[in-house]
Design a protein around this motif. Structure first.
Motif, PDB file in Angstrom:
ATOM      1  N   ARG A   1      10.137  -0.662  -9.146  1.00  0.00           N
ATOM      2  CA  ARG A   1       9.820   0.132  -7.956  1.00  0.00           C
ATOM      3  C   ARG A   1       8.890   1.307  -8.266  1.00  0.00           C
ATOM      4  NH1 ARG A   1      14.927   0.848  -9.575  1.00  0.00           N
ATOM      5  NH2 ARG A   1      15.762   2.944  -9.924  1.00  0.00           N
ATOM      6  N   ARG A   2       8.975   1.887  -9.461  1.00  0.00           N
ATOM      7  CA  ARG A   2       8.094   3.029  -9.790  1.00  0.00           C
ATOM      8  C   ARG A   2       6.631   2.602  -9.777  1.00  0.00           C
ATOM      9  NH1 ARG A   2      11.608   4.179 -14.288  1.00  0.00           N
ATOM     10  NH2 ARG A   2       9.874   3.785 -15.697  1.00  0.00           N
ATOM     11  N   GLU A   3       6.359   1.400 -10.252  1.00  0.00           N
ATOM     12  CA  GLU A   3       4.981   0.921 -10.308  1.00  0.00           C
ATOM     13  C   GLU A   3       4.443   0.519  -8.939  1.00  0.00           C
ATOM     14  OE1 GLU A   3       6.560   0.910 -14.338  1.00  0.00           O
ATOM     15  OE2 GLU A   3       7.341   0.188 -12.423  1.00  0.00           O
ATOM     16  N   LEU A   4       5.306   0.453  -7.945  1.00  0.00           N
ATOM     17  CA  LEU A   4       4.863   0.103  -6.593  1.00  0.00           C
ATOM     18  C   LEU A   4       4.384   1.308  -5.797  1.00  0.00           C
ATOM     19  CD1 LEU A   4       7.595  -2.493  -5.544  1.00  0.00           C
ATOM     20  CD2 LEU A   4       5.153  -2.946  -5.879  1.00  0.00           C
ATOM     21  N   VAL A   5       4.617   2.499  -6.309  1.00  0.00           N
ATOM     22  CA  VAL A   5       4.209   3.716  -5.607  1.00  0.00           C
ATOM     23  C   VAL A   5       2.692   3.704  -5.382  1.00  0.00           C
ATOM     24  CG1 VAL A   5       4.065   6.230  -5.739  1.00  0.00           C
ATOM     25  CG2 VAL A   5       6.138   5.056  -6.516  1.00  0.00           C
ATOM     26  N   GLY A   6       2.278   3.927  -4.142  1.00  0.00           N
ATOM     27  CA  GLY A   6       0.855   3.962  -3.812  1.00  0.00           C
ATOM     28  C   GLY A   6       0.253   2.602  -3.513  1.00  0.00           C
ATOM     29  N   GLN A   7       1.061   1.539  -3.515  1.00  0.00           N
ATOM     30  CA  GLN A   7       0.525   0.191  -3.287  1.00  0.00           C
ATOM     31  C   GLN A   7       0.908  -0.382  -1.918  1.00  0.00           C
ATOM     32  OE1 GLN A   7      -0.100  -2.612  -6.506  1.00  0.00           O
ATOM     33  NE2 GLN A   7       1.519  -1.594  -7.675  1.00  0.00           N
ATOM     34  N   ARG A   8       1.337   0.456  -1.022  1.00  0.00           N
ATOM     35  CA  ARG A   8       1.843  -0.030   0.267  1.00  0.00           C
ATOM     36  C   ARG A   8       0.818  -0.899   1.011  1.00  0.00           C
ATOM     37  NH1 ARG A   8       5.630   1.314   4.230  1.00  0.00           N
ATOM     38  NH2 ARG A   8       4.909   1.004   6.360  1.00  0.00           N
TER      39      ARG A   8
ATOM     40  N   ARG B   1      -1.857  -2.419  -0.053  1.00  0.00           N
ATOM     41  CA  ARG B   1      -2.189  -3.631  -0.815  1.00  0.00           C
ATOM     42  C   ARG B   1      -1.092  -4.683  -0.667  1.00  0.00           C
ATOM     43  NH1 ARG B   1      -2.841  -2.444  -6.934  1.00  0.00           N
ATOM     44  NH2 ARG B   1      -4.733  -1.435  -6.149  1.00  0.00           N
ATOM     45  N   VAL B   2       0.145  -4.248  -0.819  1.00  0.00           N
ATOM     46  CA  VAL B   2       1.266  -5.182  -0.731  1.00  0.00           C
ATOM     47  C   VAL B   2       1.383  -5.773   0.673  1.00  0.00           C
ATOM     48  CG1 VAL B   2       3.788  -5.339  -0.777  1.00  0.00           C
ATOM     49  CG2 VAL B   2       2.580  -4.190  -2.639  1.00  0.00           C
ATOM     50  N   LEU B   3       1.171  -4.947   1.700  1.00  0.00           N
ATOM     51  CA  LEU B   3       1.240  -5.449   3.066  1.00  0.00           C
ATOM     52  C   LEU B   3       0.158  -6.493   3.323  1.00  0.00           C
ATOM     53  CD1 LEU B   3       1.986  -2.194   5.105  1.00  0.00           C
ATOM     54  CD2 LEU B   3       3.535  -4.115   4.678  1.00  0.00           C
ATOM     55  N   ARG B   4      -1.045  -6.216   2.871  1.00  0.00           N
ATOM     56  CA  ARG B   4      -2.155  -7.152   3.113  1.00  0.00           C
ATOM     57  C   ARG B   4      -1.948  -8.459   2.346  1.00  0.00           C
ATOM     58  NH1 ARG B   4      -7.537  -6.917   4.798  1.00  0.00           N
ATOM     59  NH2 ARG B   4      -8.904  -8.454   3.807  1.00  0.00           N
ATOM     60  N   LEU B   5      -1.680  -8.359   1.054  1.00  0.00           N
ATOM     61  CA  LEU B   5      -1.513  -9.563   0.246  1.00  0.00           C
ATOM     62  C   LEU B   5      -0.188 -10.263   0.556  1.00  0.00           C
ATOM     63  CD1 LEU B   5      -2.916  -8.372  -3.205  1.00  0.00           C
ATOM     64  CD2 LEU B   5      -4.096  -9.561  -1.339  1.00  0.00           C
TER      65      LEU B   5
ATOM     66  N   THR C   1       2.100  -6.357 -12.300  1.00  0.00           N
ATOM     67  CA  THR C   1       3.393  -7.025 -12.436  1.00  0.00           C
ATOM     68  C   THR C   1       4.303  -6.667 -11.261  1.00  0.00           C
ATOM     69  OG1 THR C   1       3.244  -7.046 -14.860  1.00  0.00           O
ATOM     70  CG2 THR C   1       5.434  -7.303 -13.899  1.00  0.00           C
ATOM     71  N   ALA C   2       4.305  -5.392 -10.881  1.00  0.00           N
ATOM     72  CA  ALA C   2       5.122  -4.963  -9.744  1.00  0.00           C
ATOM     73  C   ALA C   2       4.673  -5.647  -8.452  1.00  0.00           C
ATOM     74  CB  ALA C   2       5.045  -3.442  -9.594  1.00  0.00           C
ATOM     75  N   THR C   3       3.364  -5.720  -8.234  1.00  0.00           N
ATOM     76  CA  THR C   3       2.835  -6.395  -7.046  1.00  0.00           C
ATOM     77  C   THR C   3       3.184  -7.876  -7.070  1.00  0.00           C
ATOM     78  OG1 THR C   3       0.968  -4.851  -7.039  1.00  0.00           O
ATOM     79  CG2 THR C   3       0.749  -6.836  -5.694  1.00  0.00           C
ATOM     80  N   LYS C   4       3.009  -8.483  -8.231  1.00  0.00           N
ATOM     81  CA  LYS C   4       3.348  -9.904  -8.399  1.00  0.00           C
ATOM     82  C   LYS C   4       4.796 -10.167  -8.031  1.00  0.00           C
ATOM     83  CE  LYS C   4       4.937 -11.079 -12.106  1.00  0.00           C
ATOM     84  NZ  LYS C   4       6.316 -11.159 -12.664  1.00  0.00           N
ATOM     85  N   ASN C   5       5.694  -9.283  -8.432  1.00  0.00           N
ATOM     86  CA  ASN C   5       7.116  -9.469  -8.134  1.00  0.00           C
ATOM     87  C   ASN C   5       7.373  -9.457  -6.626  1.00  0.00           C
ATOM     88  OD1 ASN C   5       7.792  -9.682 -10.813  1.00  0.00           O
ATOM     89  ND2 ASN C   5       8.457  -7.560 -11.025  1.00  0.00           N
TER      90      ASN C   5
END
Length: 253
Positions: A64-71, A73-77, A181-185
């Motif tokens: 979860r720490r590595e997901l900070v700031g990727q909102r 990107r994660v929503l789109r992908l 890796t966080a995004t991949k998960n």
């Protein structure tokens, strides 16, 4: 299922959850284990997918720490993964496996090569993108369809889905390996979850098998996040390549 077999399936779930959190391809452990204990192939595949969903969620929490700031990107992908996962799950239920299985080894080999040569390819992609205004946060234009295609594969079978996602993200999105890796998960979780929903609605699930794998994979997801976070980029890339080659060998043999 005997008590010993139940323990072994749970341990396979732990191993799969650990590998999935770092790389992906945990299915290559659980799926053969289920076949060895006499679970029919299609039942094993769908039950395994359902069982690995809690483990995928555990891996997301661990990173979860590595997901900070990727909102954004994660929503789109994530939308690409959802669509791809649904298509892949439906294909598993309605199509013969021979045609699709023929291309799986090719996809895995391509993923491994892209991971190995990723830095060099990414520099070329970045240079070209910079001349056209730079790379958006969600990656170059082909990242979304590539993630969707990976979702189709993941919904259908899933082994080495993480290798393919890491290749796509590593080349088309500018960020660190750990954040990829966080995004991949997250993307793998979405594919597994939507495929599991389709399977629960339309396929026969062995709920004992799914429950044992779920129990083990939750523990494995936390172990994988702990181990994976400590790997430097070069070593993480090497681990991904080794897992991908192992997946390729297993599927070919």
């Amino acid at each position: 299922m005997s008590p010993l077999e139940a323990v072994l399936v749970t341990l396979a779930g732990v191993a799969a959850g650990t590998i999935n959190a770092v790389v992906g391809s945990g299915t290559l452990i659980t799926f053969p284990t289920l076949l060895a204990f006499g679970v029919p192939p299609v039942t094993a595949n769908v039950s395994n997918t359902v069982g690995l969903v809690p483990g995928s969620l555990s891996g997301v929490v661990g990173y979860r720490r590595e997901l900070v700031g990727q909102r954004s990107r994660v929503l789109r992908l994530g939308s690409a993964s959802l669509i791809g996962g649904i298509v892949g799950a439906v294909l598993l239920l309605v199509l013969p496996s021979a045609a699709f299985d023929a291309i799986v080894p090719v996809l895995i080999l391509l993923g491994v090569l892209l991971v190995v040569f990723g830095p060099r390819i990414q520099r070329a992609v970045a240079a070209r993108a910079e001349s056209r205004g730079g790379i958006p946060d969600h990656g170059v234009w082909w990242v979304w369809p590539a993630v969707a295609a990976t979702g189709v594969y993941g919904g259908y079978f899933g082994a080495a889905q993480g290798v393919l996602l890491m290749a796509v993200l590593g080349i088309g999105v500018v960020d660190s390996m750990q954040r990829h890796t966080a995004t991949k998960n997250v993307l793998a979780l979405l594919v597994n979850a939507v495929a599991a929903t389709v399977f629960i609605a339309a396929a026969d699930i062995d709920w004992l098998v799914a429950g044992l794998i779920a129990l083990g994979s939750v523990v494995g997801g936390q172990l994988g996040a702990t181990v994976g976070r400590r790997l430097p980029p070069g070593l993480l890339r090497a681990v991904i390549a080794v897992v991908g080659v192992t997946a390729l060998v297993v599927l070919l043999v």
